[in-house]
Write an enzyme that holds these catalytic residues in place. Structure first.
Site, PDB file in Angstrom:
ATOM      1  N   ASN A  72       0.847  -1.193   0.000  1.00  0.00           N
ATOM      2  CA  ASN A  72       0.000   0.000   0.000  1.00  0.00           C
ATOM      3  C   ASN A  72       0.878   1.236   0.000  1.00  0.00           C
ATOM      4  O   ASN A  72       2.109   1.141   0.068  1.00  0.00           O
ATOM      5  CB  ASN A  72      -0.987  -0.024   1.172  1.00  0.00           C
ATOM      6  N   ASP A 109      -4.938  -5.955   5.209  1.00  0.00           N
ATOM      7  CA  ASP A 109      -5.998  -6.732   5.855  1.00  0.00           C
ATOM      8  C   ASP A 109      -5.965  -8.194   5.424  1.00  0.00           C
ATOM      9  O   ASP A 109      -6.363  -9.063   6.171  1.00  0.00           O
ATOM     10  CB  ASP A 109      -7.370  -6.113   5.531  1.00  0.00           C
ATOM     11  N   LYS A 114       8.396 -18.531  -8.677  1.00  0.00           N
ATOM     12  CA  LYS A 114       7.791 -17.446  -9.446  1.00  0.00           C
ATOM     13  C   LYS A 114       6.672 -18.009 -10.326  1.00  0.00           C
ATOM     14  O   LYS A 114       6.870 -19.007 -11.032  1.00  0.00           O
ATOM     15  CB  LYS A 114       8.855 -16.768 -10.312  1.00  0.00           C
ATOM     16  N   PRO A 167      -3.923 -11.174  10.890  1.00  0.00           N
ATOM     17  CA  PRO A 167      -4.285 -10.862  12.274  1.00  0.00           C
ATOM     18  C   PRO A 167      -4.436  -9.351  12.430  1.00  0.00           C
ATOM     19  O   PRO A 167      -3.700  -8.589  11.793  1.00  0.00           O
ATOM     20  CB  PRO A 167      -3.078 -11.358  13.082  1.00  0.00           C
ATOM     21  N   LYS A 184     -14.663   2.581  15.251  1.00  0.00           N
ATOM     22  CA  LYS A 184     -13.437   1.773  15.184  1.00  0.00           C
ATOM     23  C   LYS A 184     -12.793   1.656  16.558  1.00  0.00           C
ATOM     24  O   LYS A 184     -12.304   0.598  16.949  1.00  0.00           O
ATOM     25  CB  LYS A 184     -12.463   2.407  14.180  1.00  0.00           C
ATOM     26  N   LYS A 222     -12.121  -1.997  18.106  1.00  0.00           N
ATOM     27  CA  LYS A 222     -10.755  -2.491  18.306  1.00  0.00           C
ATOM     28  C   LYS A 222     -10.384  -2.559  19.783  1.00  0.00           C
ATOM     29  O   LYS A 222      -9.360  -3.136  20.130  1.00  0.00           O
ATOM     30  CB  LYS A 222      -9.767  -1.567  17.586  1.00  0.00           C
TER      31      LYS A 222
HETATM   32  O1  C5P Z   1      -9.182  -1.468  10.520  1.00  0.00           O
HETATM   33  P1  C5P Z   1      -8.192  -0.476  10.051  1.00  0.00           P
HETATM   34  O2  C5P Z   1      -7.101  -1.080   9.229  1.00  0.00           O
HETATM   35  O3  C5P Z   1      -8.778   0.750   9.428  1.00  0.00           O
HETATM   36  O4  C5P Z   1      -7.525   0.054  11.428  1.00  0.00           O
HETATM   37  C1  C5P Z   1      -6.430   0.833  11.413  1.00  0.00           C
HETATM   38  C2  C5P Z   1      -5.658   0.662  12.706  1.00  0.00           C
HETATM   39  O5  C5P Z   1      -5.509  -0.711  13.031  1.00  0.00           O
HETATM   40  C3  C5P Z   1      -4.261   1.200  12.589  1.00  0.00           C
HETATM   41  O6  C5P Z   1      -3.873   1.679  13.867  1.00  0.00           O
HETATM   42  C4  C5P Z   1      -3.457  -0.031  12.180  1.00  0.00           C
HETATM   43  O7  C5P Z   1      -2.086   0.095  12.540  1.00  0.00           O
HETATM   44  C5  C5P Z   1      -4.152  -1.125  12.947  1.00  0.00           C
HETATM   45  N1  C5P Z   1      -4.141  -2.434  12.281  1.00  0.00           N
HETATM   46  C6  C5P Z   1      -3.404  -3.485  12.804  1.00  0.00           C
HETATM   47  N2  C5P Z   1      -3.440  -4.718  12.220  1.00  0.00           N
HETATM   48  C7  C5P Z   1      -4.200  -4.941  11.120  1.00  0.00           C
HETATM   49  C8  C5P Z   1      -4.963  -3.883  10.578  1.00  0.00           C
HETATM   50  C9  C5P Z   1      -4.912  -2.656  11.164  1.00  0.00           C
HETATM   51  O8  C5P Z   1      -2.687  -3.279  13.804  1.00  0.00           O
HETATM   52  N3  C5P Z   1      -4.223  -6.138  10.582  1.00  0.00           N
END
Ligand code: C5P
Length: 399
Positions: free
Chosen positions: A208, A276, A286, A303, A337, A341
């Site tokens: 990304n 994600d 390859k 995760p 969020k 979280k």
């Molecule tokens: O769900 P989203 O990706 O928008 O959430 C963003 C927050 O979650 C950020 O702080 C990112 O560092 C953390 N994050 C994480 N592990 C993931 C996805 C996001 O720690 N797999």
């Protein structure tokens, strides 16, 4: 905190001298006593009256101020402080210091002192990059002088690049660090930063656009407050800060492993843009282009490192901070969020097209805490980092 600390502040002649006024205020807020010295050129930019009004004491402006040697001679003045700070340190002042000139009050004090010295350079970008300045810088560093900044950015002269004096809060943090007084001295914190790379095969990956700029600035700001920082970073485009423990990873699963290995910490800040999903079974060879067929990629969920750490019982850091890049309904989405979280704060930013935030030098954030949403004015990512680090130090309180 700087209670009982004495700072001799030499204000050189540059447009950044106006920031020295704020610096005096910030140092005094933290309990420091500031004795100001204004060079002749400095007095072209700020008046002795404003300097002494803010410092609450007389400002020394010239060698011949010190005719009353019985009261305070220049030798004594130079040694009565815990730290000498030169802000702004112009190219000329740096050259004088490197050469050992002593032809005015400021340069004489700098020559006569036996206390540590810190400079905050400020000048036009070409002057900063000039080999003579870089030579002087190397000499001064070799002499044990601490250097804070300069920062890169738009300059008063209309050019762009390194040469802007560090912000007052950054200089205060460097002063506290130099005097071993940072509010986070000896406290362990963790910062994740940058993108992750999820392999498809040995040469291809999913990535990304995260540059790692905000996470890197935050790790540096926490370090400046004295924290012991573990910085877990994906393949970012900005280099990691100095003076922190850098752990380089590529995938989300490696990031989780590195984060778990860094626990326990008092605060964990998740600024990384973690993928994600990953390719469920990345090929170890390859993948070949086959006639008439497109490869099918199966995805598996990565995760959620933030949620995983925030949900810990015993080892949960006292403060868990997540980031949220949103394009619409920023406060509503970020608040949801935070709850989902299980973290304490969410730093939300609007990255919708046209804000220039993604990959840019500035950020426009809303801080979501248990008390609601705070809208911060737009400022540089470095300033956001300094302010957030201060808030983190406040939240952690005394140990
Ligand atoms: O769900 P989203 O990706 O928008 O959430 C963003 C927050 O979650 C950020 O702080 C990112 O560092 C953390 N994050 C994480 N592990 C993931 C996805 C996001 O720690 N797999």
């Amino acid at each position: 905190m700087l209670a009982q600390k004495r700072i001799l502040l030499i204000i050189g002649g540059g447009i950044a001298a106006y920031k020295a006024l704020d610096l005096i205020r910030r140092l005094r807020e933290r309990g420091a006593a500031v004795t100001p010295v204004l060079t002749r050129a400095g007095a072209e930019f700020v008046t002795p009256l404003s300097v002494s009004a803010l410092a609450g004491v007389k400002v020394f402006t010239d060698l011949f101020d010190l005719t009353d040697e019985a009261e305070m001679g220049h030798i004594e003045l130079s040694r009565s402080a815990d730290l000498l700070v030169v802000a702004p340190a112009t190219a000329d002042l740096m050259a004088k210091m490197a050469q050992g000139h002593a032809d005015d009050l400021a340069s004489t004090l700098l020559m006569a002192t036996d206390t540590p010295v810190m400079i905050a350079p400020a000048m036009n970008v070409r002057m900063w990059e000039h080999p003579a300045t870089q030579r002087n810088l190397a000499t001064l560093k070799g002499d044990g002088i601490a250097v804070v900044g300069p920062n890169a950015g738009d300059m008063a002269c209309g050019e762009y690049g390194p040469g802007r004096m560090s912000e007052p809060l950054e200089i205060v943090a460097a002063v506290e660090r130099a005097l071993g007084r940072g509010p986070l001295a000896g406290r362990r914190v963790l910062v994740t930063s940058g993108p992750t790379h999820e392999p498809i095969d040995p040469v291809r990956y999913i990535a990304n656009r995260s540059s790692g700029a905000q996470g890197t600035a935050l790790a540096a700001a926490l370090r400046d407050l004295g924290a012991e920082v573990t910085f877990v970073t994906g393949p970012a485009s900005v280099p990691p800060p100095e003076g922190v423990e850098v752990v380089r990873i590529e995938t989300a699963r490696e990031m989780l492993e590195a984060v778990e290995a860094a626990l326990p910490v008092e605060a964990a800040i998740f600024a990384a843009a973690v993928a994600d999903w990953r390719v469920a079974s990345a090929s170890d060879r390859k993948m070949k282009k086959t006639k008439g067929g497109l490869p099918a990629l199966d995805f598996a969920e990565n995760p959620d490192i933030l949620a995983e750490v925030a949900g810990r019982g015993e080892e949960r850091p006292k403060l868990v901070v997540g980031f949220a890049a949103e394009t619409d309904d920023v406060v509503e989405n970020a608040t949801a969020k935070r709850a989902r979280k299980g973290c304490d704060w969410i730093v939300a930013n609007d990255v919708s097209h046209g804000t220039g935030i993604m990959g840019g030098a500035e950020n426009d954030i809303t801080l979501i805490t248990g008390d609601g949403a705070e809208d911060w004015p737009r400022m540089s990512k470095r300033e956001v980092a300094a302010k957030l680090a201060e808030r983190i130090a406040e939240a952690l309180g005394g140990s």
